[in-house]
Design an enzyme around this catalytic site. Sequence first.
Site, PDB file in Angstrom:
ATOM      1  N   HIS A 125     -22.885  51.567 -62.112  1.00 49.48           N
ATOM      2  CA  HIS A 125     -21.900  51.053 -61.059  1.00 49.48           C
ATOM      3  C   HIS A 125     -22.459  50.205 -59.735  1.00 49.48           C
ATOM      4  O   HIS A 125     -21.992  48.895 -59.390  1.00 49.48           O
ATOM      5  CB  HIS A 125     -20.935  51.764 -60.315  1.00 49.48           C
ATOM      6  CG  HIS A 125     -21.535  53.319 -59.543  1.00 49.48           C
ATOM      7  ND1 HIS A 125     -22.142  54.120 -59.390  1.00 49.48           N
ATOM      8  CD2 HIS A 125     -22.128  52.379 -57.692  1.00 49.48           C
ATOM      9  CE1 HIS A 125     -22.290  54.231 -58.372  1.00 49.48           C
ATOM     10  NE2 HIS A 125     -22.017  54.216 -57.844  1.00 49.48           N
ATOM     11  N   ASP A 155     -23.025  56.489 -66.458  1.00 51.64           N
ATOM     12  CA  ASP A 155     -23.373  55.585 -64.883  1.00 51.64           C
ATOM     13  C   ASP A 155     -24.889  55.498 -64.737  1.00 51.64           C
ATOM     14  O   ASP A 155     -24.926  55.987 -64.094  1.00 51.64           O
ATOM     15  CB  ASP A 155     -22.632  56.268 -63.681  1.00 51.64           C
ATOM     16  CG  ASP A 155     -22.411  55.945 -62.780  1.00 51.64           C
ATOM     17  OD1 ASP A 155     -22.783  54.824 -62.432  1.00 51.64           O
ATOM     18  OD2 ASP A 155     -22.074  56.097 -61.154  1.00 51.64           O
ATOM     19  N   SER A 226     -26.197  55.675 -53.729  1.00 49.93           N
ATOM     20  CA  SER A 226     -26.258  55.261 -55.443  1.00 49.93           C
ATOM     21  C   SER A 226     -26.794  54.567 -56.174  1.00 49.93           C
ATOM     22  O   SER A 226     -27.257  53.515 -55.690  1.00 49.93           O
ATOM     23  CB  SER A 226     -24.781  54.508 -56.156  1.00 49.93           C
ATOM     24  OG  SER A 226     -23.265  54.769 -55.304  1.00 49.93           O
TER      25      SER A 226
END
Length: 487
Positions: A125, A155, A226
């Site tokens: 992402h 992911d 992230s």
Amino acid sequence: MKVSFTQGLIVALLAASVQITHAQPPATMPDFADLVERTAPAVVNIRTTAHLNVIAPGQQQPQIPELDENDPFYDFFHRFFPPQPGPGQRPGPGPRSPHGEREIPRGIGSGFVISADGYLLTNHHVVEGADEITVTFPDKREFKGKLVGSDPRTDVALVKIEGTDLPTLKIGDPVKLRVGEWVIAIGSPFNLQNTVTAGIVSAKSRETGELLPFIQTDAAVNPGNSGGPLINMRGEVVGINSQIFTTSGSYAGISFAIPIDEAQKIAKLLRTQGKVVRGKIGVLIGEVTREVADAIGLPKAAGAAVSSVESDGPADKAGIQAGDVIIKYDGKNVESSADLRRLVAATTPGTKVATTVWRDGAPRDLMVTVGEMPQETARPGAGRGSGPGKAPESHPDALGLVVSDPSAAQLKELHIEGAVQVESAEGAAGAAGVHPGDLILSVNVTRVKNVKQFNELVAKLDLAKPIALLVRRGDQSQRLILHAGDN
């Protein structure tokens, strides 16, 4: 020798002092400074941009709704559809490509180097939809990144930069992690590069409904973290920081990391094949509750309950039916629906796998030839409903049901041998969620053939015990638990 009270007190105090001196020193907080000094050079900031076509002269600009600046969608529209300059006005800020495109900053995240020749791991992402990837090291060196491949289902993304002798992180073993062990997270929360936070491992193999189990920690992770590493006290990366549990959008004390061993498997496939190939058998599955297990005679609440079977798919061809509970796959016990998803996904398409299902109160062995999961998850259709028929002149039975026989054409179309169609549902059936138009396929462990046999089954039920109905609605089936004795 006579000892005075004062002398005795002094002796007692001296003895206590000796005991305190030899006592275990109090535990101290760990010093992370050396750990950070060793590992931080391999953690990078990742910025992505997308190219937006600028409206050419004579073209009509998309109509943008008039929104107040406090509207949550105001920033979205003005970021991705910036107002175009009118006659005599200068173009707004933002670099343009030679093709008349405007470069729009898309997102900021983190990553880390896993090989000295420039391979990086981050989250899917973080780089999804990016036209350009810029990788910045703590020493301010910048590189253009190339996306080798990414996997939306886990992911995980693999990025390559052109470099040599780059600092790398040592790979650890998440299996050896212990709950309560100290870990640190390094990344760029809110674009604050080279930020370090610390916490402990709160849980392992945490199920969140994803394809992989997560490492749960209380290390502070926020937007921008992230893709960054979760590092143990030995300086080894054990996970990729991926998700947070939040109601506000920011850290709320719980964060999740993808185990690095699983991420490396994905990265290897992305590097060698450019994509991740997974197996599928074509079933929708759910959990088995204690009540359902008791009702169908399953020894324990385990397995994956099959709610629907893809027509002409691998499971359908093997004989798996809606209402079955898959209890064993390839010789391994299936404890939950998540177990089955991971086992099937890890199977090479084309492999024949021995599968055991629980049906009609007994196990049944089947052989499934595993298919290939599509790269893009298809959005499930709405399904076709049976549609309620005209209710016959009848009174509800002990379950609160009025049922009828479906037509032979309907049974043939749905590939089922027998069922009854619900005309009305009240009482215990209505409370359990049975709807008019549903088809009832089984009562506890007994398959339903027609109305006559269904009524006989209901008449013999012990209404003081929970009753499991296998109900088909559209293309999906589920078990509903009725408590007729409460009515």
